[in-house]
Design an enzyme around this catalytic site. Structure first.
Site, short mmCIF file in Angstrom:
data_model
loop_
_atom_site.label_atom_id
_atom_site.label_comp_id
_atom_site.label_asym_id
_atom_site.label_seq_id
_atom_site.Cartn_x
_atom_site.Cartn_y
_atom_site.Cartn_z
CE LYS A 22 -1.68 1.51 4.09
NZ LYS A 22 -1.37 2.91 4.45
CG ASN A 23 2.33 2.57 3.52
OD1 ASN A 23 1.16 2.87 3.23
ND2 ASN A 23 2.72 2.32 4.75
CB CYS A 116 -4.98 10.48 11.76
SG CYS A 116 -3.36 9.80 11.98
NE ARG A 121 0.67 10.65 9.97
CZ ARG A 121 0.06 9.62 9.38
NH1 ARG A 121 -1.08 9.18 9.87
NH2 ARG A 121 0.58 9.06 8.30
N PRO A 122 2.16 16.41 11.24
CG PRO A 122 4.13 16.97 12.35
CD PRO A 122 2.99 16.00 12.38
CB ILE A 123 2.99 18.67 6.09
CG1 ILE A 123 2.19 19.99 6.23
CG2 ILE A 123 2.06 17.47 6.02
CD1 ILE A 123 1.34 20.30 5.01
CG LEU A 125 10.22 17.52 8.77
CD1 LEU A 125 10.62 16.09 9.10
CD2 LEU A 125 11.28 18.50 9.23
CG ASP A 308 3.30 1.37 9.57
OD1 ASP A 308 3.49 1.56 8.35
OD2 ASP A 308 3.07 2.30 10.37
NE ARG A 400 -6.95 4.29 5.75
CZ ARG A 400 -6.02 4.88 6.51
NH1 ARG A 400 -6.21 5.00 7.80
NH2 ARG A 400 -4.93 5.37 5.96
C1 EPZ Z 1 4.46 6.83 6.21
O1 EPZ Z 1 3.71 7.87 6.81
C2 EPZ Z 1 3.52 5.64 6.15
N1 EPZ Z 1 2.34 5.96 5.33
C3 EPZ Z 1 3.06 5.28 7.57
O2 EPZ Z 1 2.24 4.10 7.48
C4 EPZ Z 1 4.30 4.93 8.39
O3 EPZ Z 1 3.91 4.67 9.73
C5 EPZ Z 1 5.27 6.13 8.37
O4 EPZ Z 1 5.60 6.47 7.01
C6 EPZ Z 1 6.57 5.81 9.11
O5 EPZ Z 1 7.18 4.70 8.54
C7 EPZ Z 1 2.46 5.91 3.98
O6 EPZ Z 1 3.51 5.63 3.44
C8 EPZ Z 1 1.22 6.22 3.19
P1 EPZ Z 1 6.61 10.16 8.33
P2 EPZ Z 1 4.31 9.39 6.84
O7 EPZ Z 1 6.52 11.43 7.57
O8 EPZ Z 1 5.05 9.66 5.60
C9 EPZ Z 1 6.90 13.32 11.85
C10 EPZ Z 1 0.32 2.80 7.83
O9 EPZ Z 1 -0.14 2.31 8.87
N2 EPZ Z 1 6.88 14.34 10.79
O10 EPZ Z 1 7.82 9.30 8.16
O11 EPZ Z 1 3.20 10.29 7.24
C11 EPZ Z 1 5.55 12.64 12.00
O12 EPZ Z 1 4.69 13.39 12.84
C12 EPZ Z 1 0.86 4.22 7.85
O13 EPZ Z 1 0.43 2.21 6.73
C13 EPZ Z 1 7.07 15.68 11.13
O14 EPZ Z 1 7.28 16.00 12.29
O15 EPZ Z 1 5.35 9.26 8.05
C14 EPZ Z 1 5.91 11.33 12.62
O16 EPZ Z 1 6.04 11.51 14.02
C15 EPZ Z 1 0.66 4.90 9.20
N3 EPZ Z 1 7.04 16.62 10.15
C16 EPZ Z 1 7.28 11.01 12.01
O17 EPZ Z 1 7.77 12.25 11.48
C17 EPZ Z 1 6.81 16.29 8.83
O18 EPZ Z 1 6.81 17.20 7.97
C18 EPZ Z 1 7.21 10.00 10.88
O19 EPZ Z 1 6.39 10.51 9.88
C19 EPZ Z 1 6.59 14.93 8.50
C20 EPZ Z 1 6.63 13.97 9.49
#
Ligand code: EPZ
Length: 420
Positions: A22-23, A116, A121-123, A125, A308, A400
């Protein structure tokens, strides 16, 4: 929201062919916006999140059609760069559309993906990296308007190896002017899959899987469609099925797996006493003895233990002999399944981002609620081992991420029925 009705206590035994990732599928589907042709992607799992992504692509003017696990996307007619807010809210990972739309149109409008169940889920970065590439960001009425008169390559150091931010910046870099370097990049297998797909389009990216990714951008290039690509297997779905066999003290053979992607999970199952045999394209697990607790299990970015898999492992550790210490270092609020597991007799104490799990001899069936995708998976695997009947409310969350979950579990001896 639907529910699973599970009668536990039977040792699972059989073979499962693992779904596509999925990811990996989600960012690869978003990246088809970078070309203007007929893309064909195989092994895309049949999941709600994939449906949401294809609906978004169609809303932007693409023609995305799914035939079984083959997803065809004709992105020649894409003429819209504004992602509908309701669709953004459906799926947080739609934020990776930013990089692709900026690459194609040099502008995009998205809404904040919103928090969620597992954290805010900040963005930040994503946005900081895009700003370094010359993207001008404005926020109003809950939307983010991003525009880059000139999208230029940049040297970006991520504060955290964010998967989504790495994917977004890779896609934005492909059609930028000059070289982009992403330092402290995420190293997950899904990042490598995205690099391979983009390079099949004609992009020039190297380093995915390491912490430094280099992209030779080409602003004037026309990227070509990819008419035959197969996504990697889903390592989290695979790990969940291994845990389902282990918690029922059964055995399972998984086909369509990449052993290297599974190593962080296999190491911990082996440490608990599971017997594992790995071949070129299969993994066999047998758990015929009592399983031991883990002194320490910490979730970390790849190649650390995947966040995960934290919830399903908490369920498994609840039935192991001894006390385990589990620390969630990636997300802020990813223990929602603990209170539901306690309803089934688990002995779990939460202290900040650490869970202390004291193994119990048997879990007992109960009425429990899935609060997010992987929490739901944990409750399903716990129910498979629990004495009596369990109702897991919220099967929609689980669907999902897991294609044909009940069909697969039934095929290896589980007693599970889904009620809508
Ligand atoms: C991806 O989410 C996956 N989703 C998640 O899987 C997975 O848990 C996660 O990577 C970590 O491996 C998909 O690929 C669709 P991150 P993503 O950005 O990209 C913080 C599932 O169950 N962060 O690596 O959203 C964030 O808050 C899902 O399949 C910031 O602070 O994860 C988190 O604490 C759930 N600022 C950490 O980084 C940002 O701009 C990891 O987030 C972005 C992230």
């Amino acid at each position: 929201m639907g529910a699973y009705i599970i009668t536990g206590g039977r040792s699972l035994c059989g073979e499962i062919s693992v779904q596509g990732s999925k990811n990996s599928s989600l960012p690869i589907l978003a990246s088809t916006l970078l070309n203007a042709g007929k893309n064909a992607i195989k092994d895309v799992p049949d999941l709600r999140d994939i449906k949401v992504m294809t609906d978004i692509l169609n809303n932007l003017g693409a023609k995305a059609t799914k035939k079984g696990n083959l997803l065809e996307v004709d992105s020649s007619g894409v003429d819209n760069w504004e992602v509908p807010e309701d669709m953004m809210r459906e799926m947080r990972s739609s934020i990776v559309l930013m990089g692709a739309l900026l690459g194609r149109f040099k502008k995009v409008r998205v809404s904040y993906p919103g928090g969620c169940e597992i954290g805010p889920r900040p963005i930040d970065l994503h946005l900081k990296g895009l700003a370094l590439m010359g993207v001008v960001l404005k926020e109003k009425h809950g939307f983010i308007y991003a525009e880059a008169p000139v999208l230029k390559g940049a040297d970006i150091h991520l504060d955290f190896p964010s998967v989504g931010a790495t994917e977004n910046l890779m896609m934005a870099g492909v059609l930028a002017e000059g070289k982009t370097i992403i330092r402290n990049a995420a190293k997950e297998p899904e990042i490598v899959d995205l690099q391979n797909f983009l390079n099949r389009m004609g992009a020039q990216i190297k380093g995915a899987g390491t912490d430094t990714i280099k992209i030779n951008g080409c602003a004037s290039c026309e990227l070509k469609a990819v008419d035959d690509y197969t996504v990697i297997p889903d390592r989290i779905a695979a790990g969940t099925y291994l845990v389902a066999a282990a918690i029922t003290r059964g055995q399972v053979t998984l086909k369509n797996v990449v052993r290297e992607h599974m190593e962080p999970i296999l190491a911990k199952l082996r440490e608990m006493g599971c017997k594992l045999e790995c071949g070129e394209d299969y993994i066999y697990l047998k758990a015929d003895t009592d399983l031991k607790s883990l002194d320490s299990l910490r979730t970390l970015p790849y190649p650390g233990f995947p966040t995960d898999m934290q919830a399903p492992m908490m369920a498994l550790l609840s039935t192991a002999e001894g006390t385990s210490i589990l620390t969630e270092t990636v997300f802020e609020n990813r223990f929602k399944h603990a209170e539901e597991l306690r309803r089934m007799g688990a002995n779990i104490t939460i202290n900040g981002n650490t869970a202390i799990i004291k193994g119990v001899r048997k879990l007992t069936g109960a009425m429990v609620e899935a609060k997010d995708l992987r929490a739901g998976a944990a409750l399903v695997v716990a129910a498979l081992a629990a004495e009596g009947k369990t109702t897991v409310i919220g099967s929609g969350h689980v669907e999902r991420g897991y294609e044909k979950l009940e069909e697969n579990l039934l095929s290896i001896g589980a007693e599970i029925v889904k009620k809508d």
